[in-house]
Design a protein around this motif. Structure first.
Motif, PDB file in Angstrom:
ATOM      1  N   GLY A 200      -1.399   8.682  33.564  1.00  6.94           N
ATOM      2  CA  GLY A 200      -2.188   7.537  34.016  1.00  6.94           C
ATOM      3  C   GLY A 200      -3.493   7.448  33.247  1.00  6.94           C
ATOM      4  N   ALA A 201      -4.130   8.610  33.042  1.00  5.76           N
ATOM      5  CA  ALA A 201      -5.407   8.639  32.333  1.00  5.76           C
ATOM      6  C   ALA A 201      -5.229   8.165  30.896  1.00  5.76           C
ATOM      7  CB  ALA A 201      -5.979  10.048  32.359  1.00  5.76           C
ATOM      8  N   LEU A 202      -4.145   8.627  30.244  1.00  6.09           N
ATOM      9  CA  LEU A 202      -3.890   8.224  28.857  1.00  6.09           C
ATOM     10  C   LEU A 202      -3.671   6.714  28.772  1.00  6.09           C
ATOM     11  CD1 LEU A 202      -1.647  11.116  27.524  1.00  6.09           C
ATOM     12  CD2 LEU A 202      -3.987  10.570  26.867  1.00  6.09           C
ATOM     13  N   LEU A 203      -2.905   6.211  29.726  1.00  3.87           N
ATOM     14  CA  LEU A 203      -2.623   4.780  29.775  1.00  3.87           C
ATOM     15  C   LEU A 203      -3.922   3.999  29.948  1.00  3.87           C
ATOM     16  CD1 LEU A 203       0.150   3.265  29.755  1.00  3.87           C
ATOM     17  CD2 LEU A 203      -0.261   2.846  32.186  1.00  3.87           C
ATOM     18  N   ALA A 204      -4.749   4.467  30.887  1.00  2.23           N
ATOM     19  CA  ALA A 204      -6.027   3.803  31.156  1.00  2.23           C
ATOM     20  C   ALA A 204      -6.894   3.841  29.909  1.00  2.23           C
ATOM     21  CB  ALA A 204      -6.732   4.489  32.321  1.00  2.23           C
ATOM     22  N   PHE A 205      -6.892   5.000  29.227  1.00  2.00           N
ATOM     23  CA  PHE A 205      -7.719   5.146  28.034  1.00  2.00           C
ATOM     24  C   PHE A 205      -7.242   4.219  26.933  1.00  2.00           C
ATOM     25  CE2 PHE A 205      -8.961   7.328  24.082  1.00  2.00           C
ATOM     26  CZ  PHE A 205     -10.328   7.233  24.258  1.00  2.00           C
ATOM     27  N   TRP A 206      -5.913   4.151  26.768  1.00  3.81           N
ATOM     28  CA  TRP A 206      -5.357   3.260  25.742  1.00  3.81           C
ATOM     29  C   TRP A 206      -5.762   1.813  26.029  1.00  3.81           C
ATOM     30  CZ3 TRP A 206      -1.845  -0.746  26.498  1.00  3.81           C
ATOM     31  CH2 TRP A 206      -1.404  -1.371  25.318  1.00  3.81           C
ATOM     32  N   TYR A 207      -5.641   1.424  27.308  1.00  6.27           N
ATOM     33  CA  TYR A 207      -5.951   0.060  27.692  1.00  6.27           C
ATOM     34  C   TYR A 207      -7.435  -0.229  27.461  1.00  6.27           C
ATOM     35  CZ  TYR A 207      -6.518  -4.155  30.372  1.00  6.27           C
ATOM     36  OH  TYR A 207      -6.806  -5.433  30.748  1.00  6.27           O
ATOM     37  N   LEU A 208      -8.278   0.731  27.818  1.00  6.50           N
ATOM     38  CA  LEU A 208      -9.721   0.584  27.683  1.00  6.50           C
ATOM     39  C   LEU A 208     -10.092   0.419  26.213  1.00  6.50           C
ATOM     40  CD1 LEU A 208     -11.729   0.723  30.004  1.00  6.50           C
ATOM     41  CD2 LEU A 208     -12.354   3.012  29.235  1.00  6.50           C
ATOM     42  N   SER A 209      -9.457   1.237  25.367  1.00  3.84           N
ATOM     43  CA  SER A 209      -9.772   1.190  23.941  1.00  3.84           C
ATOM     44  C   SER A 209      -9.327  -0.147  23.355  1.00  3.84           C
ATOM     45  CB  SER A 209      -9.109   2.399  23.271  1.00  3.84           C
ATOM     46  OG  SER A 209      -8.401   2.025  22.151  1.00  3.84           O
ATOM     47  N   HIS A 210      -8.155  -0.597  23.808  1.00  2.58           N
ATOM     48  CA  HIS A 210      -7.636  -1.886  23.368  1.00  2.58           C
ATOM     49  C   HIS A 210      -8.584  -3.011  23.796  1.00  2.58           C
ATOM     50  CE1 HIS A 210      -4.631  -4.884  22.371  1.00  2.58           C
ATOM     51  NE2 HIS A 210      -4.840  -5.437  23.559  1.00  2.58           N
ATOM     52  N   ALA A 211      -9.019  -2.932  25.074  1.00  2.00           N
ATOM     53  CA  ALA A 211      -9.890  -3.970  25.619  1.00  2.00           C
ATOM     54  C   ALA A 211     -11.227  -3.977  24.879  1.00  2.00           C
ATOM     55  CB  ALA A 211     -10.121  -3.726  27.112  1.00  2.00           C
ATOM     56  N   THR A 212     -11.735  -2.790  24.534  1.00  2.00           N
ATOM     57  CA  THR A 212     -13.011  -2.705  23.823  1.00  2.00           C
ATOM     58  C   THR A 212     -12.895  -3.358  22.448  1.00  2.00           C
ATOM     59  OG1 THR A 212     -13.297  -0.604  24.913  1.00  2.00           O
ATOM     60  CG2 THR A 212     -14.835  -1.109  23.161  1.00  2.00           C
ATOM     61  N   THR A 213     -11.802  -3.057  21.732  1.00  2.00           N
ATOM     62  CA  THR A 213     -11.596  -3.646  20.409  1.00  2.00           C
ATOM     63  C   THR A 213     -11.579  -5.166  20.515  1.00  2.00           C
ATOM     64  OG1 THR A 213     -10.254  -1.725  19.906  1.00  2.00           O
ATOM     65  CG2 THR A 213     -10.094  -3.577  18.378  1.00  2.00           C
ATOM     66  N   THR A 214     -10.821  -5.677  21.498  1.00  2.00           N
ATOM     67  CA  THR A 214     -10.731  -7.120  21.695  1.00  2.00           C
ATOM     68  C   THR A 214     -12.113  -7.714  21.957  1.00  2.00           C
ATOM     69  OG1 THR A 214      -8.636  -6.643  22.751  1.00  2.00           O
ATOM     70  CG2 THR A 214      -9.441  -8.892  22.950  1.00  2.00           C
ATOM     71  N   LEU A 215     -12.877  -6.999  22.802  1.00  2.00           N
ATOM     72  CA  LEU A 215     -14.213  -7.473  23.175  1.00  2.00           C
ATOM     73  C   LEU A 215     -15.122  -7.530  21.940  1.00  2.00           C
ATOM     74  CD1 LEU A 215     -15.601  -8.125  25.912  1.00  2.00           C
ATOM     75  CD2 LEU A 215     -16.697  -5.893  25.719  1.00  2.00           C
TER      76      LEU A 215
ATOM     77  N   LEU B  30     -15.924  11.933  30.553  1.00  2.00           N
ATOM     78  CA  LEU B  30     -16.284  11.867  31.975  1.00  2.00           C
ATOM     79  C   LEU B  30     -15.015  11.801  32.838  1.00  2.00           C
ATOM     80  CD1 LEU B  30     -18.941  11.547  33.655  1.00  2.00           C
ATOM     81  CD2 LEU B  30     -18.319   9.135  33.843  1.00  2.00           C
ATOM     82  N   PHE B  31     -14.094  10.949  32.382  1.00  2.00           N
ATOM     83  CA  PHE B  31     -12.827  10.757  33.065  1.00  2.00           C
ATOM     84  C   PHE B  31     -12.067  12.079  33.136  1.00  2.00           C
ATOM     85  CE2 PHE B  31      -8.920   8.256  33.771  1.00  2.00           C
ATOM     86  CZ  PHE B  31      -9.455   7.332  34.633  1.00  2.00           C
ATOM     87  N   GLY B  32     -12.010  12.752  31.986  1.00  2.00           N
ATOM     88  CA  GLY B  32     -11.296  14.031  31.890  1.00  2.00           C
ATOM     89  C   GLY B  32     -11.874  15.057  32.843  1.00  2.00           C
TER      90      GLY B  32
END
Lengths: 498, 151
Positions: free
Chosen positions: A43-58, A237-239
């Motif tokens: 779940g954490a990896l998925l969240a991290f991937w999504y966050l990184s993707h969202a940041t790039t888009t932003l 922090l998440f880790g």
């Protein structure tokens, strides 16, 4: 119960499916911590991937928005310069030229104006660059044509659709950048000059033609590395939080496991103790059954021998005494048998199955009729009463209840016994009703206690164990038993079976 | 062929022995009874060992009346040993006991028991039971060849 859960599928198939499911789930239950860790880390990896993707888009959309405004400002400024400055000054004989810096009183061409503006902005250290290029550059511009793939593609794309800006996120000079190209479209103000200028490489420009491309390059590496650093901090922090959470969870599960192991141990210990106690009880009842009856048999046997062999020497009182001795020993034998039955009812294993109470009751009544052929008893029984329970134990219940009803109606001219069921909310209440001797409700509390009797032996024989046995059996089935009665009006015994 | 069928009574309680003998007598079979007072003695008798060494092993009882609770070797153990020996494997054995334990009943029949009789406390019923027993096993029932005959 199985078949009730799966009314459509056959119970065999249902059980097989259940077994497969259980086999699949068993290792999951065994390695709870491992499974939870895997789920959390996944779940954490998925969240991290999504966050990184969202940041790039932003980052990209913010850069795009900024660069669009920047490009529009430059274009607007150039248009303004062309129409409001160049045109007005041209009529005052002020030279508008590309090498305005070398000629006193001259002002820059609009394209030169734009390039100079871009150059000055790039000096601010943001890495921002502005470039103009064209398929038809003026001869004084040495790098006025397309230099790389992006520039060639931009020229092609913007010539096809001048209104749609062409951009790419790509590496330029080792820096992640946004390259944004807009069409430099010929306006009315420009045409006259471009078609008349002696150095112009093309003199048939029309309004709306794409003269060239205005490209703005905005390096993104600083923003990207900043956002990556932020992401890394969030991930750390998440880790840490995840590790702490999992640690706490593992602690709780381990503690729970220890508690359950302790409980299991306790259950095992208690079960062993109980089994030992049960075994002792069994040995006790075995010895009661064997050893207590043996002397009784002797007493009865030799009393009979006395009566047989020494009858002439005994007067009637002597014979009466011996007969009393025999009656008592036989009664004690009966008591021992009943006591043993009561203890067996509690100890014996239950074999739960579907039982037809109606058929069982009929069998019991038929047996009673055979034993007392002289009695005439009207027996009414609701047909098809099906319950779940132990057939052997339920037969003992009916033997006692119907036997009692049979016994206590023995002084009735028209004996009537009824066995039926009342369906109430949540439970079916079975009842055995008779019109016999009945009992005083004041003593209803004593009715189900072992060795308690409400009638004299001379009136109705019995040991007082029957109803205690009934209650124990019904309790073992998880049901309740109770009674209602009135002296000389009869009695009704109720029981429920869940 | 002057041979009489006889019963082996295995009983440790002298009262029960006396009462059983009395019941048998009332049914006119008291002369044809051999008594063993515990399991070991019963086995000695049947296999011609100990004080019965040299006994003619062609003479086997038509019925063995076996009590369950016996000193030294209990009734079920005696039964087990009888069934394990070809000499006695086919002998009819009836358990005559006061105990009505389900466990004993099941084990007895699993071991090849022929009959299980619970001694009633009521002596009248006891006499009836013994009468039926004697009639059935000594008159009606046919024993396997080579057993149950007394010269």
């Amino acid at each position: 119960m199985q078949s009730e859960n799966c009314p459509v599928i056959s119970s065999g198939l249902c059980q097989k499916l259940k077994k497969v499911l259980e086999a699949c789930l068993a290792p999951l239950y065994k390695h709870t911590i491992l499974v939870l860790s895997t789920i959390f880390v996944g779940g954490a990896l998925l969240a991290f991937w999504y966050l990184s993707h969202a940041t790039t888009t932003l980052v990209q959309s913010a850069a795009l928005q900024g660069i669009t405004m920047y490009s529009e400002s430059l274009t607007e400024l150039r248009n303004y310069y062309t129409s409001e400055v160049v045109d007005r000054l041209r009529s005052s004989n002020i030279e508008v030229t590309h090498d305005y810096q070398l000629k006193p009183g001259a002002i820059p061409l609009p394209a030169i104006f734009t390039m100079e503006l871009g150059r000055r902005i790039s000096l601010h250290g943001t890495g921002m660059r502005v470039r103009l290029y064209s398929n038809y550059p003026f001869p004084w511009r040495k790098d006025g044509g397309a230099r790389d793939d992006f520039e060639r593609q931009a020229l092609v794309a913007l010539q096809a659709d001048p209104k749609q800006p062409y951009y790419r996120f790509e590496e330029l000079d080792g820096r992640a950048s946004l390259r944004y190209a807009t069409a430099d479209v010929m306006h009315e103000d420009c045409i006259g000059c471009h078609n008349a200028h002696p150095d112009s490489p093309k003199r048939d420009w029309k309004v709306g033609d794409v003269r060239g491309v205005l490209e703005i390059v905005r390096p993104l590496d600083v923003v990207v590395s900043q956002s990556r650093a932020d992401l890394r901090d969030i991930f750390i922090l998440f880790g840490v939080l995840l590790t702490l959470g999992l640690g706490a969870l593992a602690l709780v599960i381990t503690r729970l496991r220890r508690v359950s192991v302790e409980l299991e141990d306790q259950v095992t210990r208690r079960t062993t103790q109980l089994a030992a106690a049960n075994k002792e009880l069994e040995a006790f009842s075995y010895s009661v059954s064997h050893d207590l009856r043996a002397p009784l048999r002797s007493i009865d046997g030799f009393s009979r021998a006395l009566l047989d062999d020494y009858a002439p020497q005994l007067d009637d009182t002597g014979k009466d005494y011996l007969n009393r001795v025999r009656a008592s020993t036989q009664r004690m034998g009966q008591l021992i048998d009943d006591m043993l039955m009561l203890s067996r009812v509690t100890r014996s294993e239950m074999n739960v199955d579907t039982v037809n109470l109606s058929a069982l009751a009929q069998t019991v009544v038929d047996e009673l009729q055979q034993e007392y052929p002289e009695r005439f008893v009207e027996f009414v029984c609701t047909p098809g009463m099906m319950v779940r329970g132990d057939a052997r134990l339920l037969k003992i219940v009916l033997e006692n209840l119907l036997g009692n009803a049979w016994k206590f109606t023995s002084k009735r001219e028209h004996a009537h016994i009824e066995f039926g069921v009342m369906h109430q909310v949540g439970a079916s209440v079975y009842f055995v009703r008779d019109n016999g001797a009945g009992f005083d409700m004041a003593y209803v509390g004593k009715l189900f206690s072992a060795f308690q009797r409400l009638h004299a032996m001379t009136e109705f024989p019995g040991t007082g164990v029957g109803l205690a046995t009934v209650q124990r059996i019904i309790h073992r089935h998880g049901g309740e038993a109770w009674a209602e009665g009135e002296i000389d009006k009869g009695a009704t015994f109720y029981f429920t079976l869940p | 062929m002057d041979r009489k069928k006889f019963i082996l009574l295995v009983e440790d309680n002298p009262d029960d022995e006396a009462l059983t003998m009395r019941a048998l007598k009332q049914n006119h079979i008291e002369n044809n009874v051999v008594v063993a007072r515990d399991g070991a003695e019963a086995l000695d008798y049947l296999f011609g060992r100990g004080k019965y060494a040299g006994r003619d092993l062609n003479e086997m009882p038509a019925l063995i009346l076996l009590d369950l609770k016996l000193p030294k070797i209990n009734g079920l153990e005696v039964l087990k040993q009888l069934r394990a020996n070809t000499l006695t494997a086919l002998l009819p054995v009836a358990i005559l006991t006061s105990s009505s334990e389900e466990h004993d009943l099941l084990t007895g029949y699993k071991l090849g028991l022929n009959s299980y009789i619970i001694k009633p406390v009521d002596f009248d019923q006891f006499i009836d039971a013994v009468c039926n027993l004697g009639k059935y096993w000594l008159s009606i029932n046919v024993t396997p060849p080579g057993s149950g005959l007394l010269k």
